[in-house]
Write an enzyme that holds these catalytic residues in place. Structure first.
Site, PDB file in Angstrom:
ATOM      1  N   HIS A   1       7.043  -6.241  -6.075  1.00 25.74           N
ATOM      2  CA  HIS A   1       6.295  -7.644  -5.428  1.00 25.74           C
ATOM      3  C   HIS A   1       6.824  -8.777  -7.081  1.00 25.74           C
ATOM      4  CE1 HIS A   1       5.546  -6.479  -2.016  1.00 25.74           C
ATOM      5  NE2 HIS A   1       4.338  -7.030  -1.219  1.00 25.74           N
TER       6      HIS A   1
ATOM      7  N   CYS B   1      -1.220  -5.668  -2.494  1.00 25.78           N
ATOM      8  CA  CYS B   1      -0.374  -6.260  -3.469  1.00 25.78           C
ATOM      9  C   CYS B   1      -0.110  -6.655  -4.328  1.00 25.78           C
ATOM     10  CB  CYS B   1       0.937  -4.673  -3.027  1.00 25.78           C
ATOM     11  SG  CYS B   1       1.806  -5.563  -0.999  1.00 25.78           S
TER      12      CYS B   1
HETATM   13  N1  LIG Z   1       0.611  -7.182   2.845  1.00 22.69           N
HETATM   14  C1  LIG Z   1       1.522  -6.948   2.129  1.00 22.69           C
HETATM   15  C2  LIG Z   1       1.240  -5.462   1.697  1.00 22.69           C
HETATM   16  C3  LIG Z   1       0.511  -5.754   0.190  1.00 22.69           C
HETATM   17  O1  LIG Z   1      -0.743  -4.954   0.419  1.00 22.69           O
HETATM   18  C4  LIG Z   1       3.102  -7.270   1.910  1.00 22.69           C
HETATM   19  O2  LIG Z   1       3.468  -8.056   3.267  1.00 22.69           O
HETATM   20  O3  LIG Z   1       4.096  -7.333   1.536  1.00 22.69           O
END
Ligand SMILES: N[C@@H](CC=O)C(=O)O
Length: 361
Positions: free
Chosen positions: A250, A157
């Site tokens: 994010h 992500c």
């Molecule tokens: N590893 C990421 C999740 C996305 O796939 C996170 O910890 O935010």
């Protein structure tokens, strides 16, 4: 056409729940099987999830009484579905084995997990960016000895808030990138009730995340050579990944140098014009406008912009020249929609449109 029957492996966890929500009323797919750990199997989905339902919309009525199956009963689950989404929670080695076991039963697997991201004949796809990597599937089928079964994965992500922005500028040769990601707590499968330490707090470490954020874009930028994906050399990316007290979304702060430095207007035009096969085919989950650029100095903001285009679009802002690098900017993407289940559903739609996924006879 009747809907394709979908299985969700790891359906009780946060990403699994997101698949369940997104597939409610999907025009092409319907949830036929939900599979999870032996602990949940035999219970109704509603009982198995209990008070751990984390979506903001209620659990769809259609899934409440589905009896959860044991994810390890590969033959039984496969016999009732046309393909599966995988969000299983196991060790990397176990995931590799179980996803291949499903593929070998002639069941296509669209995975949210990282286990197969570096398997050379497994495509890792952002449908707008590198759909041509699906051409690895025949090579993979040959290795697995299957006619229809295969695995396709979506990337982490964290990379989705900046990789599309860089990919759209490919003609200018992005060659050096510094990215700092500010990652929501849902990326760790948590909310504030479960992770109160995150209130008023920032944690400067997410295990394994910096490696993924630096390397995975290079597979997306890579090309197929002799049936294997060869990763690109450029752009060289260095990252720091930080957990911040945000529920979803994010953010990334990016610095970039190019082979041929473009004018600011050229960058803005490239972002605005960028589209891919999902837009051309008008796939159900595809954002109409993939990348939006926000002119206001205080955008993108997680609260205001994470749900842009149903959480499937990328929001960019603050593009300006830098005193060390050519440019800097800020990107935002919804980590559990575009970055996880939504991105996987879009891949499955593309695979269906291209006849890689079809109804089993
Ligand atoms: N590893 C990421 C999740 C996305 O796939 C996170 O910890 O935010």
């Amino acid at each position: 056409m009747s809907k394709l029957r979908v299985g969700i492996l790891g359906g009780t966890g946060m990403v699994g729940q997101r698949f369940v929500s997104l597939l409610e009323n999907h025009p092409w797919f319907e949830v036929a099987v939900i599979a999870a750990s032996p602990r949940s199997s035999g219970k109704t989905y509603e009982e198995a999830v209990g008070d751990r339902w984390k979506m903001t919309t209620p659990m769809p009525e259609a899934v409440k009484n589905i009896i959860v199956k044991n994810v390890n009963d590969v033959k039984e689950v496969s016999s009732q579905v046309d393909f599966v989404f995988s969000a299983v929670d196991m060790t990397k080695e176990e995931i590799k084995v179980i996803e291949e076991a499903y593929a070998r039963t002639e069941t296509p697997v669209v995975s949210n997990n990282s286990a197969h991201r570096w398997t050379p004949d497994v495509p890792m796809v952002i449908p707008e960016l590198n759909p041509e990597h699906l051409e690895l599937i025949p090579y993979q089928r040959k290795r697995l000895g299957t006619e229809k079964g295969f695995i396709v994965v979506k990337p982490n992500c964290s990379i989705q808030s900046y990789t599309p922005a860089l990919y759209a500028l490919k003609e200018f040769g992005p060659k050096l990138v510094v990215a700092t990601t500010y990652q929501a707590i849902s990326g760790a499968g948590k909310n504030f009730a479960e992770w109160p330490e995150m209130l008023d707090n920032v944690i400067p470490f997410i295990g394994g995340e910096e490696e993924k954020s630096e390397q995975e874009p290079l597979k997306i930028f890579g090309k197929i050579v002799d049936g294997k994906l060869e990763k690109a050399v450029n752009p060289v990316i260095t990252t720091q990944c930080i957990r911040v007290p945000v529920s979803d979304g994010h953010t990334a702060a990016i610095f970039v140098n190019f082979e041929k430095k473009p004018a600011k207007e050229e960058i803005l035009k490239a972002w605005k014009d960028f589209k891919g096969i999902p837009q051309e085919l008008n796939l159900p989950m595809a954002p109409k406008q993939f990348i939006q650029y926000l002119e206001e100095d205080n955008r993108p903001q997680t609260k205001l912009d994470r749900n842009y285009e149903g959480g499937m679009g990328i929001s960019l802002g603050r593009l300006r020249e830098d005193i060390v690098f050519d440019y800097k900017f800020v990107g935002l993407s919804h980590n559990t929609l575009r970055g996880a289940a939504g991105g996987a559903v879009l891949i499955a739609e593309l695979l269906t449109a291209k006849n890689y996924i079809t109804a089993k006879e």
